[in-house]
Write a protein that holds these residues in place. Structure first.
Motif, mmCIF file in Angstrom:
data_model
loop_
_atom_site.group_PDB
_atom_site.id
_atom_site.type_symbol
_atom_site.label_atom_id
_atom_site.label_comp_id
_atom_site.label_asym_id
_atom_site.label_seq_id
_atom_site.Cartn_x
_atom_site.Cartn_y
_atom_site.Cartn_z
ATOM 1 N N GLY A 83 0.812 -1.210 0.000
ATOM 2 C CA GLY A 83 0.000 0.000 0.000
ATOM 3 C C GLY A 83 0.852 1.270 0.000
ATOM 4 N N ARG A 84 2.120 1.137 0.254
ATOM 5 C CA ARG A 84 3.065 2.272 0.208
ATOM 6 C C ARG A 84 4.096 2.021 -0.897
ATOM 7 N N TRP A 85 3.609 1.652 -2.071
ATOM 8 C CA TRP A 85 4.462 1.293 -3.201
ATOM 9 C C TRP A 85 5.457 2.395 -3.552
ATOM 10 N N TRP A 86 5.113 3.654 -3.315
ATOM 11 C CA TRP A 86 5.985 4.780 -3.660
ATOM 12 C C TRP A 86 7.254 4.810 -2.825
ATOM 13 N N GLU A 87 7.321 3.994 -1.773
ATOM 14 C CA GLU A 87 8.523 3.905 -0.954
ATOM 15 C C GLU A 87 9.460 2.798 -1.431
ATOM 16 N N HIS A 88 9.102 2.141 -2.530
ATOM 17 C CA HIS A 88 9.927 1.097 -3.126
ATOM 18 C C HIS A 88 10.444 1.616 -4.466
ATOM 19 N N PRO A 89 11.722 2.021 -4.548
ATOM 20 C CA PRO A 89 12.237 2.596 -5.798
ATOM 21 C C PRO A 89 12.031 1.714 -7.029
ATOM 22 N N GLU A 90 12.178 0.403 -6.878
ATOM 23 C CA GLU A 90 11.957 -0.476 -8.032
ATOM 24 C C GLU A 90 10.513 -0.392 -8.508
ATOM 25 N N ALA A 91 9.573 -0.348 -7.567
ATOM 26 C CA ALA A 91 8.160 -0.245 -7.942
ATOM 27 C C ALA A 91 7.882 1.082 -8.647
ATOM 28 N N VAL A 92 8.460 2.161 -8.134
ATOM 29 C CA VAL A 92 8.282 3.472 -8.767
ATOM 30 C C VAL A 92 8.805 3.420 -10.196
ATOM 31 N N ALA A 93 9.975 2.843 -10.399
ATOM 32 C CA ALA A 93 10.563 2.760 -11.737
ATOM 33 C C ALA A 93 9.701 1.906 -12.660
ATOM 34 N N GLN A 94 9.270 0.745 -12.189
ATOM 35 C CA GLN A 94 8.428 -0.141 -13.015
ATOM 36 C C GLN A 94 7.096 0.529 -13.355
ATOM 37 N N CYS A 140 6.105 -7.347 2.425
ATOM 38 C CA CYS A 140 4.990 -6.432 2.692
ATOM 39 C C CYS A 140 3.688 -7.233 2.688
ATOM 40 N N LYS A 141 2.791 -6.845 3.562
ATOM 41 C CA LYS A 141 1.477 -7.478 3.643
ATOM 42 C C LYS A 141 0.442 -6.365 3.721
ATOM 43 N N PRO A 142 -0.826 -6.668 3.467
ATOM 44 C CA PRO A 142 -1.836 -5.610 3.571
ATOM 45 C C PRO A 142 -1.760 -4.918 4.935
ATOM 46 N N GLY A 143 -1.619 -3.610 4.914
ATOM 47 C CA GLY A 143 -1.537 -2.832 6.139
ATOM 48 C C GLY A 143 -0.162 -2.826 6.783
ATOM 49 N N MET A 144 0.813 -3.519 6.182
ATOM 50 C CA MET A 144 2.148 -3.573 6.763
ATOM 51 C C MET A 144 3.200 -3.384 5.673
ATOM 52 N N HIS A 145 3.990 -2.339 5.814
ATOM 53 C CA HIS A 145 5.066 -2.042 4.869
ATOM 54 C C HIS A 145 6.390 -2.458 5.492
ATOM 55 N N ARG A 146 7.208 -3.126 4.710
ATOM 56 C CA ARG A 146 8.544 -3.474 5.175
ATOM 57 C C ARG A 146 9.551 -2.936 4.178
#
Length: 167
Positions: A83-94, A140-146
């Motif tokens: 749910g906080r995908w913007w904190e994962h640089p790879e996800a932002v790039a993809q 990461c799980k729903p409601g939990m960012h790692r």
């Protein structure tokens, strides 16, 4: 029809301001100066500061209002999502590259096969990489960012940073 300095052309110059839905017509050589064409968006990893923030905001709008409502499948341990995908640089790039391809292949003036090409060549590949259990959202799980820690560069790696100078 040729225009002079005092006459106005009947139609906008190529690249000028035609009404929405109409293509600009070619004007004479004396037509008003043409607008500078828009430059293509820059890949988000090359941006900083306000430019990065603005691109991330646009990406977030597209991701939350187009991508996830249509293509966001159920979250499972074998298909995670953060749910906080913007904190994962790879996800932002993809996601940014997926969004750029979306704009190119589904926007006004794109070929009728553009959406099919986007689905085949971009969507499946990007979503498979993002939702992979070992991908950027692993842990990461729903409601939990790692947050994920990037691999460290070995100081002795010939392509890594040089070792610190002797004291």
């Amino acid at each position: 029809m040729s225009t002079t300095q005092t006459e106005k052309p009947d139609v906008p110059a190529a690249g000028g301001n035609a009404p929405p839905g109409e293509k600009p017509s070619a004007g004479g050589d004396d037509a008003a100066p043409r607008e500078k064409p828009l430059s293509p968006p820059q890949f988000i990893l090359y941006l900083e500061g306000p430019a990065y923030a603005n691109s991330l905001r646009q990406l977030t709008l597209w991701t939350h209002h187009v991508l996830l409502p249509v293509y966001g499948r159920e979250i499972t341990s074998t298909a995670p999502w953060c749910g906080r995908w913007w904190e994962h640089p790879e996800a932002v790039a993809q996601l940014h590259s997926l969004w750029l391809a979306w704009g190119e292949l589904t926007g006004p003036g794109s070929a009728v096969v553009g959406p099919a090409t986007w689905h085949r060549d971009y969507l499946t590949t990007a979503m498979t990489a993002l939702r992979d259990p070992q991908g950027p959202f692993a842990g990461c799980k729903p409601g939990m960012h790692r947050p994920k820690e990037a691999p460290k560069v070995d100081a002795m790696d010939p392509f890594g940073p040089p070792p610190p100078p002797p004291a």
